[in-house]
Design a protein around this motif. Structure first.
Motif: not given
Ligand SMILES: Nc1ncnc2c1ncn2[C@@H]1O[C@H](COP(=O)(O)OP(=O)(O)OP(=O)(O)O)[C@@H](O)[C@H]1O
Ligand SMILES: Nc1ncnc2c1ncn2[C@@H]1O[C@H](COP(=O)(O)OP(=O)(O)OP(=O)(O)O)[C@@H](O)[C@H]1O
Ligand SMILES: [Mg+2]
Ligand SMILES: [Mg+2]
Ligand SMILES: [Mg+2]
Ligand SMILES: [Mg+2]
Ligand SMILES: [Mg+2]
Ligand SMILES: [Mg+2]
Lengths: 334, 334
Positions: A40-65
């Motif tokens: 339950l962190d701000d995103g998830g990660t995918v290790p790839l070789g000596d790097r780590e890919i960070i992956f995140t998503i957010d839906g946005h609904t705001v009123k007023p836009i």
């Protein structure tokens, strides 16, 4: 049982819903060696070789836009950029999904796209893919996902804070949520308040590049500082003491909070970061933050302790436990 | 100018909107060396060392959310998985954004999450991060982004088809769109029709692993086969000839199309792939596809030519140009 507003407000009710209905049903929730959904962190990660890919998503609904200081487009770009940055990653690409209501004026969409473009340039992150649907929504919904890169094992986790770390907030709290509340409710306040929405990747990179040891980091969005600090406490098994007089807050947000009966600690921010930093590096971190326009009001607001597992705030009139809010802050005057 | 239904239907109006309002405003649209937004492919890519990260997003709104053969949850997982697979990537992680209307029954959400779980397991792809908001939408909106990996330079582009390639479709067309139309309009047809929604990554991997040379690949979703083939034509500068009698279609979809006055080539699929394959590999590709349950009705439906730049279909009564539809197919009987 039905979904209520409170289930989407970043508080306890949302946490329960996610744990029960989402985590409770999903069996594949991580990639081997990476940060998975259960963290339950701000995103998830995918290790790839000596790097780590960070992956995140957010839906946005705001009123007023469109609101003072920004709009849904800027919010959507910053939301993805900031969740990657607070995991210690450099955002490299965004994706942009639009759900547009029938009858939505194309010139409004154009304004939103111009704002997305400005923010993408400010953050230096391209939008490389997207999707457009037309559907029955009250107003436009923008969902952004982002990918970032870091060295393998260098991901900064919510859970990482250590005893004696100092807790730093990068600037005045509560400005986004309070701005939206004012804009929505048409209160009779004259106000110069603006949302703080901003991409934090450059600010955070400056801190990390300075060599400061950052042990944990979050963007205190929905649920505000109260939710973010409580998450850091729950995930680390340590406690946090903070000092009310140290918390950066504008006079305007302070007096509005009092007038409305809202705890500013529970109000959303969209351009702030909270970090747990090795005690010895605290002053240096502060200096680096303050040298950047987005961090000029940064403060050390407290420290990590091991004698309790709560967020405790020292005030002029004694100590108070800061709990995770249940849901949205509701103005007492409405 | 206002947004209409047709702007979200995968046809010419959507293409125009994307080109004008989205591409027209965005300045940062690619990562150096990767597939960017301007390519308008099924996703974008980020080169990283000797790999390429494939990134895609789709928003899902479907009415009804539960339909014969699937539901919005299954659709959302397959949407992301398939866009990665048709770019030649192996999907490695998904993110899941939910926008839920107030009052939505939690047991419906539970059913959707169970379906997401089943599909995630079927595809073998974990959901590693997500987001939950409550807002004023008519029904639940699910946006999924996905990341996949392939060897650098091995991305299969929409534009890649070559003269003499054969065009292969993996199975019967039009089943998703027709199922939704029937479920929505409450037509008085008795029907056993089911959506074809399915994750195609394993099917496609089988083909690629067999050594068959696939030059271009798309999932013919909104806009159907007609849109997908036209995109391949526009992006390659070559033409396609197809043969009506070769196009796999169930009797049910065929007769419904006739009854409703809808061209099944323009109807959405959610579990089909169309590929341009090196002529010499055509029969082998077909064999591999047919050996998998999701490809058992695969057919070679035509070939790539250089004497025109259109999609031309030979029928019993002559040749017909297959154009990109303007928007959604509209039943003539409504
Ligand atoms: N629908 C969902 N599916 C999967 N995981 C989810 C879903 N909703 C939330 N999560 C997970 O719950 C955790 C908390 O999500 P939350 O959205 O509060 O984080 P955030 O993006 O940092 O905050 P905000 O959305 O306020 O910016 C994250 O780990 C997120 O991945
Ligand atoms: N809002 C948007 N922002 C940026 N790019 C977009 C947006 N909408 C669509 N695109 C781009 O336009 C192209 C066509 O998008 P489209 O959604 O039709 O592709 P798809 O996902 O393969 O099809 P479908 O959505 O029917 O599954 C893609 O390259 C996509 O990245
Ligand atoms: Mg966050
Ligand atoms: Mg966030
Ligand atoms: Mg799409
Ligand atoms: Mg596609
Ligand atoms: Mg798609
Ligand atoms: Mg979120």
């Amino acid at each position: 049982m039905k979904i209520t507003r409170m289930h989407g407000a970043g508080g306890k009710l949302m946490q329960e819903l996610i744990e029960k209905v989402i985590l409770g049903n999903l069996e594949l929730t991580s990639v081997e060696g990476g940060v998975g959904l259960r963290e339950l962190d701000d995103g998830g990660t995918v290790p790839l070789g000596d790097r780590e890919i960070i992956f995140t998503i957010d839906g946005h609904t705001v009123k007023p836009i469109f609101f003072p200081g920004g709009d849904i487009g800027k919010l959507a770009v910053c939301g993805a950029v900031n969740d990657i940055a607070v995991m210690g990653g450099e955002p490299v690409a965004l994706s942009l999904s639009l759900i547009i209501p029938e009858g939505f004026p194309i010139d409004k969409l154009d304004r939103i796209m111009k704002s997305i473009n400005e923010t993408s340039k400010e953050a230096g992150v391209p939008i490389i893919t997207g999707d457009t649907k037309v559907s029955n929504v009250d107003d436009i919904v923008i969902t952004t996902a982002g990918i970032g890169i870091t060295e393998r094992g260098k991901v900064i986790r919510d859970s990482g804070m250590k005893e004696r770390d100092v807790i730093i907030v990068s600037g005045n709290i509560g400005e986004h949520g309070m701005t939206i509340l004012l804009a929505r409710e048409n209160f009779d306040f004259k106000s110069n308040l603006k949302s703080d929405v901003a991409p934090l990747n450059k600010l955070i990179k400056k801190v990390l590049d300075s060599g400061v040891e950052v042990h944990a980091m979050k963007d205190p969005t929905r649920g505000g500082l109260a939710s973010a600090l409580n998450e850091m406490v729950e995930k680390s098994g340590l406690g946090i003491n903070i000092y009310e007089e140290k918390i950066p807050i504008s006079e305007e947000v302070q007096s509005l909070s009092e007038a409305l009966g809202i705890d500013p600690l529970t109000v959303a921010n969209e351009g702030k970061v909270v970090m747990a930093v090795k005690k010895e590096d605290g002053e240096k971190a502060l200096e680096v933050l303050r040298s950047h326009p987005l961090g000029r009001n940064a403060q050390i607001i407290g420290e990590v302790v091991s004698d309790h597992k709560m967020v405790v705030m020292e005030t002029l009139v004694g100590r108070r436990i800061i709990d995770t809010p249940m849901g949205d802050p509701i103005p007492r005057v409405c």
